[in-house]
Design a protein around this motif. Structure first.
Motif, PDB file in Angstrom:
ATOM      1  N   TRP A   1     -11.909   3.508  -3.950  1.00 15.09           N
ATOM      2  CA  TRP A   1     -11.688   4.780  -4.629  1.00 15.09           C
ATOM      3  C   TRP A   1     -12.492   5.881  -3.966  1.00 15.09           C
ATOM      4  O   TRP A   1     -11.990   6.995  -3.759  1.00 15.09           O
ATOM      5  N   GLU A   2     -13.731   5.572  -3.691  1.00 12.27           N
ATOM      6  CA  GLU A   2     -14.557   6.591  -3.045  1.00 12.27           C
ATOM      7  C   GLU A   2     -13.939   7.062  -1.761  1.00 12.27           C
ATOM      8  O   GLU A   2     -13.978   8.245  -1.425  1.00 12.27           O
TER       9      GLU A   2
ATOM     10  N   ILE B   1     -14.700  -5.330  -8.390  1.00 12.93           N
ATOM     11  CA  ILE B   1     -14.918  -3.953  -8.823  1.00 12.93           C
ATOM     12  C   ILE B   1     -15.672  -3.147  -7.764  1.00 12.93           C
ATOM     13  O   ILE B   1     -15.307  -1.994  -7.499  1.00 12.93           O
ATOM     14  N   PRO B   2     -16.722  -3.670  -7.186  1.00 14.24           N
ATOM     15  CA  PRO B   2     -17.388  -2.869  -6.151  1.00 14.24           C
ATOM     16  C   PRO B   2     -16.428  -2.480  -5.030  1.00 14.24           C
ATOM     17  O   PRO B   2     -16.452  -1.339  -4.563  1.00 14.24           O
ATOM     18  N   GLU B   3     -15.594  -3.416  -4.639  1.00 16.38           N
ATOM     19  CA  GLU B   3     -14.667  -3.060  -3.565  1.00 16.38           C
ATOM     20  C   GLU B   3     -13.698  -1.994  -4.029  1.00 16.38           C
ATOM     21  O   GLU B   3     -13.376  -1.052  -3.302  1.00 16.38           O
ATOM     22  N   LEU B   4     -13.234  -2.147  -5.235  1.00 21.08           N
ATOM     23  CA  LEU B   4     -12.295  -1.148  -5.728  1.00 21.08           C
ATOM     24  C   LEU B   4     -12.965   0.209  -5.838  1.00 21.08           C
ATOM     25  O   LEU B   4     -12.364   1.240  -5.535  1.00 21.08           O
ATOM     26  N   SER B   5     -14.203   0.201  -6.284  1.00 26.62           N
ATOM     27  CA  SER B   5     -14.855   1.491  -6.412  1.00 26.62           C
ATOM     28  C   SER B   5     -15.099   2.094  -5.040  1.00 26.62           C
ATOM     29  O   SER B   5     -15.005   3.314  -4.871  1.00 26.62           O
ATOM     30  N   TYR B   6     -15.345   1.243  -4.092  1.00 24.92           N
ATOM     31  CA  TYR B   6     -15.518   1.776  -2.749  1.00 24.92           C
ATOM     32  C   TYR B   6     -14.218   2.333  -2.214  1.00 24.92           C
ATOM     33  O   TYR B   6     -14.175   3.392  -1.587  1.00 24.92           O
TER      34      TYR B   6
ATOM     35  N   PHE C   1      -5.170  -0.732 -10.172  1.00 25.73           N
ATOM     36  CA  PHE C   1      -5.787  -1.361  -9.018  1.00 25.73           C
ATOM     37  C   PHE C   1      -6.590  -2.587  -9.402  1.00 25.73           C
ATOM     38  O   PHE C   1      -6.818  -3.465  -8.585  1.00 25.73           O
ATOM     39  N   THR C   2      -7.006  -2.617 -10.638  1.00 25.70           N
ATOM     40  CA  THR C   2      -7.757  -3.798 -11.052  1.00 25.70           C
ATOM     41  C   THR C   2      -6.892  -5.036 -10.977  1.00 25.70           C
ATOM     42  O   THR C   2      -7.381  -6.142 -10.738  1.00 25.70           O
TER      43      THR C   2
ATOM     44  N   GLY D   1     -11.500  12.441  -9.657  1.00 32.37           N
ATOM     45  CA  GLY D   1     -11.217  11.433 -10.659  1.00 32.37           C
ATOM     46  C   GLY D   1      -9.750  11.173 -10.872  1.00 32.37           C
ATOM     47  O   GLY D   1      -9.372  10.469 -11.797  1.00 32.37           O
TER      48      GLY D   1
ATOM     49  N   ALA E   1      -5.181   4.631 -12.866  1.00 35.43           N
ATOM     50  CA  ALA E   1      -5.295   4.030 -11.533  1.00 35.43           C
ATOM     51  C   ALA E   1      -6.220   2.827 -11.566  1.00 35.43           C
ATOM     52  O   ALA E   1      -5.992   1.826 -10.881  1.00 35.43           O
ATOM     53  N   LYS E   2      -7.239   2.960 -12.347  1.00 41.04           N
ATOM     54  CA  LYS E   2      -8.182   1.837 -12.414  1.00 41.04           C
ATOM     55  C   LYS E   2      -7.489   0.582 -12.916  1.00 41.04           C
ATOM     56  O   LYS E   2      -7.634  -0.496 -12.342  1.00 41.04           O
TER      57      LYS E   2
ATOM     58  N   GLY F   1      -7.717   8.685 -13.571  1.00 38.73           N
ATOM     59  CA  GLY F   1      -8.591   7.627 -13.093  1.00 38.73           C
ATOM     60  C   GLY F   1      -8.403   6.333 -13.839  1.00 38.73           C
ATOM     61  O   GLY F   1      -8.372   5.253 -13.238  1.00 38.73           O
TER      62      GLY F   1
END
Lengths: 671, 136
Positions: A316-317, A309-314, A302-303, A325, A298-299, A295
């Motif tokens: 990811w989801e 960040i919210p978009e990235l976390s979405y 992708f960052t 993870g 990848a974080k 994770g």
């Protein structure tokens, strides 16, 4: 445009054909058709039809070719078409101006309605002329709007358009973000740096189909995706994945695409080229294709895409289907694709599209080919250097003519070379950003005045290498003009303060730092380049003139050890054949400089160049140029210094904060 | 550490503040139960705290994860259909969804799982929604 066309129609009415009254729908349709014909005639790759049509109304004409095609598409008998052409006045005036064109269209409509082809016919209300769809790009959009269905019509349009785009080679190459099927093919080796050359496969086709005009749309889409190599959109980035530096830059903000809702799930389909690209990126993060990307890795990766960040976390989801993870290859591709989509303006879907499901991806794409040549020089230990490396290679090839940095020599030194490339790449973008006049494009890098780019590059590299412990290998036989000698002074500063150990951050921001050894290798190679290159354009610099400069140089570079400098200076004068230095320099990259400690001063003073007097004026210019360059280099270094100091402070603060957190957390766990 | 809600949701949006208050006060009960357990073994049973305390209108259930993240559920007393097993399974689902959120590397532990960061914890939110609707 409609206004112009109407005006033209109105203006032209008075002379010749009877006044032409167009209804609004007719006006719109006709003007569009006219634009198509005019634009298509004006040369495909050129500016879009609307631009062409917006030229002064009187001067726009539709070329006979497209017009003839259009008329034939109306499925009227040839004789009727001849009549129409005659009647509308095109035959008379010899071209299809707007007036003539509109009259012709109206006559076509009349003919299709069964009315005789007469001027009188067009005076009455007529339906719009109908044209059968043909393979030609423009003509598909012709015809009664009412007859055009939505997606159904557009799909064949898409396919033909894609084919046609495949054919239009040079047009595609000119464009940054070309039709997706072309672009990755066109430049796979350089595709990593040009991230947005992997747009969604059908996205742009759809965009074009949905947009009014055919040509402007791809340009529009292309513009925001232009990737300035040195643009300010640097990585927010974290250090480890430096190869994303250029990736970051290429992730510039894109404009919103229109009409996303009308797209099928095509935007979420990954093409083969895209898949390959994603797989390569995966490999850069994780050599084993069947394993996971953690994770955090990848974080970081992708960052760098600069999405929030919210978009990235979405994302990811959506993409981490098993919520473990970590990302498998398929999950990674899905996530990457979503990021690309988001960067291109697509709204994120509510759920993972079926074409992005891991099972689908695994089934759709067999085991990827890991031997892509993109990875030829990639080292797993330095994943960060990939993109810069490609760019470097490009840059290097361009530079070859000036400073022959042979890629082969670089191939010899493994990590060093890679580090070299990465730092050179970093340095280069910074150069680009510093040079206001330089268009931000990798090509522009090549076109930049070499001397300038090189001197600053070398200095930056020198900076980076400065802290390497072993004394830098002064090239045994280094010829250099004043400029290069001064550069070398700075290059070989063993006691360069720690602040210079960091890597030159890419213009926008980030700090990935190759380790010192790499820096040294880079600096050495680059310094070599500079010497050679400088030598090239000032070949007959006399040693006599060199000497005073050389003696002055030590005072400027306070930190360099005098002995080394002497060694350096001794070398240049004695070198008749300078180009050979490069291989020699590379070879001696890691050697101790002490080998060259011959009688420096004496050697330096010995050889007055025979042509000194002739070249004095040239040399003066060279000296002045060198001085200027060095001043610039000084400024650059000073700035670099301050930036690095700043970074150091920040890192310290972070460390303190982390330590505090650790302290705070410790008692908690003792429950 | 601070006891702030990572996530709070209630179905009838009126009385939301009352629920906030109830949940907050129930945290004391949770802490009490945790300390009472002492250094208990990690076990699903211990995670589920059971009925924390009943009021005339509501029943409050508690659950705590291994990382001391507390789940509190307030259920209407008139809803007699809900049995202990169901509550347990709901907590288990909550816990699973929460760990899914944690698996997201972009999620910082301690961040709220809702509201401002619309994109984060969407699955968590959906799961909670699915649980709440049948209950109501």
């Amino acid at each position: 445009m409609e206004a112009a066309a109407a005006a033209a129609a109105g203006g032209g009415c008075g002379s010749g054909p009877p006044p032409l009254l167009l209804s609004e729908g007719e006006q719109q349709c006709y003007s569009e058709l006219f634009a198509r014909c005019a634009g298509a005639a004006g040369g495909g790759p050129g500016p879009g039809p609307p631009e062409a049509a917006r030229v002064a109304p009187g001067t726009v004409t539709a070329a006979a070719g497209p017009v003839a095609d259009l008329f034939r598409a109306s499925q009227l008998p040839a004789e009727t078409l001849h009549q129409i052409t005659e009647l509308c006045g095109a035959k008379r005036v010899g071209y299809f101006g707007p007036t003539q064109f509109y009259i012709a269209l109206k006559l076509i409509a009349a003919a299709q309605s069964g009315l005789p082809v007469r001027i009188e016919s067009i005076k009455c209300e007529l339906p719009l002329p109908r044209f059968m769809m043909s393979k030609n790009d423009g003509e598909i959009r012709f015809g009664n709007p009412a007859e055009l269905h939505g997606t159904k019509v557009q799909i064949p349009y898409l396919t033909t358009e894609k084919n046609s785009f495949k054919r239009m080679d040079d047009e595609d190459k000119q464009q940054e973000t070309q039709s997706p099927t072309m672009s990755p093919l066109a430049s796979p080796p350089s595709s990593p740096p040009h991230y947005q050359r992997v747009p969604l496969s059908h996205g742009y086709s759809k965009l074009r189909s949905s947009a009014e005009q055919m040509h402007p749309a791809p340009y529009e889409a292309r513009q925001p995706l232009v990737q300035p190599e040195g643009s300010s959109s640097g990585g927010p980035g974290t250090k480890p994945l430096r190869h994303q530096t250029s990736l970051i830059r290429s992730f510039s903000v894109e404009r919103e695409l229109q009409d996303n809702s009308s797209y099928l799930d095509e935007p979420w389909r990954i093409t083969e080229e895209q898949r390959e690209y994603y797989v390569n990126q995966f490999r850069s993060l994780q050599p084993d294709p069947s394993s996971f990307i953690s994770g955090s890795v990848a974080k970081n990766f992708f960052t760098k895409s600069k999405l929030s960040i919210p978009e990235l976390s979405y994302i990811w989801e959506l993409s981490d289907a098993d919520c473990d993870g970590a990302l498998t290859l398929s999950e990674f591709c899905a996530a990457f694709h979503l990021i690309v989509a988001r960067k291109n303006g697509y709204p994120l879907p509510e759920g993972l599209p079926p074409t992005l499901q891991p099972e689908y991806l695994q089934a759709a794409f067999p085991k990827p080919k890991w031997d892509c040549q993109l990875f030829d020089s990639y080292s797993e230990s330095l994943p960060a250097n990939q993109q810069p490396r490609d760019l470097n290679r490009m840059e290097k090839t361009s530079v070859k003519d000036t400073a022959d940095l042979p890629v082969s020599t670089q191939d010899v030194t493994g990590d060093d070379k890679q580090a070299l490339k990465s730092t050179v790449n970093e340095a280069l973008p910074k150069d680009v950003s510093e040079d206001p006049a330089t268009p931000k494009d990798s090509n522009s890098l090549k076109a930049r005045p070499r001397s300038r780019s090189y001197s600053s590059t070398s200095i930056e590299e020198a900076m980076k290498r400065g802290e390497d412990p072993p004394t830098p290998p002064p090239r045994p036989q280094k010829t250099h003009s004043r400029a290069s000698s001064l550069d070398l002074n700075k290059v070989f500063q063993p006691s360069v303060p720690a602040t210079k150990s960091g890597l030159l951050p890419p213009p926008p921001a980030l700090p990935p730092r190759p380790c010192p050894s790499q820096i040294w290798a880079i600096m050495n190679s680059v310094a070599v380049n500079i010497c050679i290159q400088v030598v090239e354009w000032s070949e007959q610099v006399s040693e006599a003139e060199l000497l005073p400069q050389l003696s002055r140089a030590p005072s400027q570079a306070a930190e360099s050890s005098p002995s080394k400098k002497d060694v350096l200076y001794s070398q240049p004068p004695s070198k008749p054949i300078r180009r050979k230095f490069r291989p020699e320099n590379q070879a001696t990259e890691n050697q101790e400089p002490s080998t060259v400690a011959s009688g420096p001063a004496s050697a330096a003073t010995v050889k007055p160049h025979p042509t000194v007097q002739k070249q004095s004026s040239k040399q003066k210019k060279a000296i002045q140029t060198a001085i200027r360059k060095n001043k610039e280099a000084n400024a650059v270094l000073a700035r670099l210094n301050s930036e690095l100091q700043q970074q150091l402070k920040e890192v310290h603060q972070e460390r303190i904060a982390l330590e505090n957190q650790l302290e705070q957390l410790r008692p908690v766990t003792v429950l | 550490g601070a006891n702030y809600p990572l996530y709070i949701r209630s179905t009838p949006t009126e009385n939301e503040l009352k629920f906030h208050y109830m949940v907050h006060t129930s945290l004391d009960v949770v802490d009490e139960k945790i300390s009472a357990m002492g250094k208990a073994l990690v076990d699903q049973r211990e995670l589920y705290l059971g009925l924390l305390y009943p009021t005339e209108d509501y029943k409050v259930y508690g659950y705590v994860t291994n990382s001391k993240v507390k789940f509190v559920m307030v259920v209407d007393s008139s809803n007699t259909a809900l049995r202990d097993n169901e509550i347990r399974s709901m907590f288990r689902k909550l816990h699973n969804s929460y760990t899914d959120v944690m698996c997201n590397p972009f999620y910082n532990p301690g961040d709220r799982i809702q509201s401002r960061f619309v994109c984060l914890g969407r699955a968590f939110d959906n799961m909670v929604t699915s649980m709440m609707i049948p209950v109501c």
